[in-house]
Scaffold this active site. Structure first.
Site, PDB file in Angstrom:
ATOM      1  N   ARG A 175       1.873  14.433 -14.930  1.00 26.73           N
ATOM      2  CA  ARG A 175       0.754  15.051 -14.224  1.00 26.73           C
ATOM      3  C   ARG A 175      -0.386  14.050 -14.061  1.00 26.73           C
ATOM      4  NH1 ARG A 175       3.282  19.134 -17.047  1.00 26.73           N
ATOM      5  NH2 ARG A 175       4.223  20.607 -15.559  1.00 26.73           N
ATOM      6  N   GLU A 334      11.411  26.510 -17.803  1.00 27.54           N
ATOM      7  CA  GLU A 334      10.746  27.087 -16.636  1.00 27.54           C
ATOM      8  C   GLU A 334      11.496  26.825 -15.325  1.00 27.54           C
ATOM      9  OE1 GLU A 334       6.107  27.072 -18.130  1.00 27.54           O
ATOM     10  OE2 GLU A 334       6.842  25.285 -17.099  1.00 27.54           O
ATOM     11  N   PHE A 426      -1.965  20.710 -27.560  1.00 25.97           N
ATOM     12  CA  PHE A 426      -3.308  20.129 -27.584  1.00 25.97           C
ATOM     13  C   PHE A 426      -3.995  20.173 -26.222  1.00 25.97           C
ATOM     14  CE2 PHE A 426      -2.700  17.226 -31.570  1.00 25.97           C
ATOM     15  CZ  PHE A 426      -2.579  18.360 -32.344  1.00 25.97           C
ATOM     16  N   ASP A 427      -3.318  20.718 -25.191  1.00 33.73           N
ATOM     17  CA  ASP A 427      -4.025  20.922 -23.934  1.00 33.73           C
ATOM     18  C   ASP A 427      -4.861  22.198 -23.977  1.00 33.73           C
ATOM     19  OD1 ASP A 427      -1.216  21.662 -24.044  1.00 33.73           O
ATOM     20  OD2 ASP A 427      -1.526  22.656 -22.121  1.00 33.73           O
ATOM     21  N   TRP A 475      -0.016  18.321 -22.662  1.00 33.63           N
ATOM     22  CA  TRP A 475       0.212  18.416 -21.216  1.00 33.63           C
ATOM     23  C   TRP A 475      -1.064  17.999 -20.506  1.00 33.63           C
ATOM     24  CZ3 TRP A 475       5.115  18.720 -20.307  1.00 33.63           C
ATOM     25  CH2 TRP A 475       5.959  19.351 -21.228  1.00 33.63           C
ATOM     26  N   GLU A 477      -2.359  18.158 -17.288  1.00 32.41           N
ATOM     27  CA  GLU A 477      -2.931  18.645 -16.034  1.00 32.41           C
ATOM     28  C   GLU A 477      -4.443  18.473 -15.989  1.00 32.41           C
ATOM     29  OE1 GLU A 477      -0.701  20.298 -17.856  1.00 32.41           O
ATOM     30  OE2 GLU A 477       0.637  21.530 -16.627  1.00 32.41           O
TER      31      GLU A 477
END
Length: 777
Positions: A175, A334, A426-427, A475, A477
């Site tokens: 990302r 997913e 941790f996001d 992640w 993003e």
């Protein structure tokens, strides 16, 4: 001579403050066993690392220790021939002997024994990884912390070994991509904390980050996306990049030198949009999509025909040539099956294979690739969805959907890595403070990471034995820069490390807090932009009481209830000489309070400030404005642009509903409410959850802001049309007329189609002045 007596002469330099009064050495993670002794070993300018010249593993470890200390300003140590001093103390200079010892008193591999007396220190282990872990303990004890120069080792005997074999951190480079130098910095910190697995997420819908020479389109096309919004001169601003095979070899070697294994992940069969954009013939529809600019779950899957399988096997050949890891991660998460279900060719393939549903088809695909890995001496690991269709018996499972997958996988005979959402993700943000950075909600605190039970209570011992360990997932993003990433990881990495390394019986939250300040000081010295949310001081007042009495009763606190809080009322920065908070106090209005927390002379957090006056006490910040009560809430703290490099501003968004409500604000005498808003791109793909979006029909072309009082289902106080996105700035304010007595919550609702932009609320300000332009009541 006691430790207190010996240290007294050098207290001013701070070199042994961490060891005073018989406390354990300030190590994170906490060692398995520690025997504290009297005395200390002074480390002077002529201290030596004694290593036998024919002991190659010890030489390698000694050199890394020397380099680590030199890089971060620790004492200079010379690596010398230690064969002459084996078994006896040096008489001329302090020394640290490092050597392999097959009889070292450790319970398992990766363990070490560090024996420190007044005359010298000896580090022994049965394997090189153990020596390295012991060297990292030495590094922590010898690295400076701020203005303190650590020039002594406490006399002690430490026999230490890991609780779990897998102690990992997952970095998502798909990302948002990290530079090689940024990854090196993370590996350095992992090593100091005795973490030993870097799980590297290298492909997803939003980008393909690994060079595959046989398929150059993967990086020519798949490594680049065009985010929402425009770049300079009206042209779309592309985002992207990739790691060359030389970059990857360098990272793998850099990690190996620190006894960290890099486990690569290529996601399949879903999260494949970047790959399908590069080679549409390996997708289901044969059509070429754009590389996705949307976070979340996208629909693109790999095909399951033989050409696609050969493509995946060829890619894995190059991956295995680059990564010597026993495990290769193939994702499996997913993967919504809409494209497979709609494809006649896929249905025919399922029929030919004797499969009755798409989950079985995913299991067949994973089994096929798992066998391919096995033929090459590797082992498949995947997210816990791989259990749903059946996978090879030797496949390992990474349990991420809560903790239920741990019991399911271990009962089925699979080894498991514990990495659950949200507990070790941790996001997720560390606090709900106004100055917290972007990320997902709800809050996952430092303490929640420390106290998370890696082995679920009640799991039978036979199944618990299959828990390989744990890892945190990052992640990216909402993490475009190294500063974002470091804020999210540190110091929660310290909590994870201790949870995964230290025996459960030795976990002690309060003792962890005692040791953490030294580590925070090292982060500052090493320019690691750690999140100080756990120690940040909240300055709390009762708004209504303060406005009523003309003075505020102030309560100061932080998340962990640790550290000495000091504050000022004169605008100056708090220091160790400032007033110490010892209980609630009263200040007249207006007053500005500045506060921070200290541990001895170490400042634990940046100063926080709050101005108390009539205007600020009638203002609600965006972080205080919560989602309206609902069955389905999916919140995130988002920045105005997907690739914003600044840490602020941040707006709280509920992906399912625009309805938000303020805390109670004193409305007496107020004639208007000014609402600050920001228009954000709606770039979150919700897939099968899209039906949860609450649609609110708009009466005007671009939607409206509806303002209600106390309840969200009553008659609107005002309806304010939103400006045209094509001709108005992304940040703007609307004003509504207000007439009310007492304190009231205000409910704010944005109307418009589910595809309309997000609107983040920056603040709501009540004012005595009439609204300049009101909405329709």
């Amino acid at each position: 001579m006691t430790i207190r007596t010996l240290c007294f002469g050098i207290l001013l330099s701070g070199s042994c403050l961490a060891f005073a009064q018989g406390s354990e050495p300030s190590l994170i993670p906490r060692p398995s066993t520690v025997e504290v002794r009297d005395g200390q070993l002074a480390i002077g300018p002529v201290a030596m690392l004694h290593v036998d010249p024919d002991d190659a593993p010890s030489l390698r470890v000694a050199r890394v220790l020397k380099q680590t200390l030199a890089r971060y300003g620790g004492p200079s140590l010379a690596v010398v021939d230690g064969s002459a001093t084996r078994g006896r103390a040096a008489t001329e200079n302090s020394f640290i002997a490092i050597r392999l010892d097959a009889k070292a008193a450790v319970a398992q591999r990766e363990g070490y024994v560090l024996d420190v007396t007044e005359s010298g220190a000896t580090l022994t282990a049965r394997d090189e990884a153990g020596l390295f872990n012991g060297a990292m303990s030495l590094a922590q004890l010898l690295l400076p912390t701020g203005d303190r120069q650590m020039t002594a080792l406490p006399a002690a005997r430490i026999a230490d070994w890991p609780r779990f074999a897998w102690r990992g951190l997952m970095i998502d480079s798909a990302r948002h991509m990290q530079s090689v130098a940024e990854l090196e910095a993370i590996l350095d910190q992992m090593a100091l904390h005795k973490l030993n697995v870097l799980h590297w997420h290298l492909s997803d819908d939003q980008g393909w980050r690994i060079e595959i020479k046989r398929y150059p389109e993967l990086t020519r096309i798949g490594a680049w996306r065009t985010p929402p919004g425009m770049g300079k001169d009206g042209e779309p601003a592309r985002y992207g990049g990739f790691y060359s095979q030389d970059d990857i070899r360098h990272i793998v070697a850099y990690a190996a030198e620190r006894h960290i294994t890099v486990v690569p992940e290529l996601d399949m069969p879903g999260h494949a949009q970047a790959a399908v954009a590069s080679y549409p013939e390996y997708g289901v529809t044969g059509q070429r999509p754009a590389v996705s600019a949307d976070w979340g779950i996208n629909p693109y899957l790999y095909n399951v025909d033989e050409p696609t399988l050969h493509f995946l096997e060829n890619v894995l050949d190059e991956v295995m040539a680059l990564f010597p890891s026993r495990y290769i991660h193939l994702g499996g998460d997913e993967a919504i099956k809409d494209q497979w279900e709609a494809s006649p060719a896929i249905r025919e393939r399922m029929k030919a294979l004797g499969l009755s549903n798409p989950e079985q088809l995913q299991g067949w695909l994973m089994s096929r690739l798992g066998r391919y890995l096995d033929q090459h001496g590797r082992r498949l690991i995947g997210w816990d969805e791989i259990l749903e269709g059946g996978v090879p018996g030797d496949a390992a499972v990474m349990s991420w959907r809560g903790t239920k997958g741990i019991a399911k996988a271990t009962a089925a005979g699979h080894d498991v890595v514990v990495a659950p959402d949200p507990y070790l993700y941790f996001d997720y943000v560390q606090s709900a403070r106004a100055d917290e950075t972007a990320g997902r909600l709800p809050v996952q605190t430092l303490k929640s990471v420390y106290t998370f039970p890696i082995v679920p209570p009640g799991l039978p011992a036979s199944q618990a034995a299959r828990v390989l360990g744990a890892q945190a997932n990052v992640w990216s993003e909402h993490m475009p820069t190294a500063a974002h990433l470091q804020h999210a990881i540190f110091p929660r990495l310290d909590a994870l490390a201790e949870n995964a390394w230290t025996p459960a019986a030795r976990h002690d939250w309060q003792d962890f807090l005692r040791r953490l300040p030294e580590q925070l000081a090292r982060y500052r010295l090493e320019k690691i932009a750690y999140g100080d949310s756990a120690y940040a001081v909240d300055i709390q007042v009762d708004r209504a009481q303060a406005l009523r009495d003309g003075k505020a009763k102030v309560h100061l606190a932080n998340q962990v209830g640790s550290g000495v809080i000091r504050y000022t009322l004169d605008g100056s920065e708090p220091t160790t000489a400032s007033m110490e908070y010892q209980g609630d106090f009263v200040v007249p209005l207006p007053t500005t309070i500045k506060a921070t927390a200290f541990s001895d002379s170490l400042q634990l957090t940046a100063t926080r400030e709050r101005a108390l006056n009539d205007a600020t006490l009638r203002r609600a910040e965006g972080s205080e404005i919560t989602a309206c009560p609902a069955k389905d809430i999916d919140e995130m703290r988002a920045q105005p642009a997907p690739d914003a490099t600044s840490l602020q501003p941040v707006y709280v968004i509920n992906n399912f509903d625009s309805c938000r409500i303020t805390p109670a604000l004193a409305a007496d005498g107020m004639r208007s409410a000014a609402i600050e808003l920001a228009r954000l791109p709606r770039n979150v793909a919700l897939a099968h959850d899209a039906h949860l979006i609450v649609a609110r029909q708009a009466a005007t072309a671009h939607g409206e802001l509806e303002l209600r009082m106390d309840r969200c289902d009553g008659k609107p106080l005002a309806v304010l049309p939103l400006p045209d996105p094509a001709t108005s700035p992304a940040h703007f304010a609307l004003e509504a007329p207000l007439s009310a007595a007492g304190s009231h919550a205000l409910c704010l609702i944005i109307t418009g189609a589910p595809a309309a932009p997000y609107y983040g609320i920056g603040s709501v300000q009540l004012d005595k002045a009439a609204a300049k332009s009101g909405g329709q009541p």
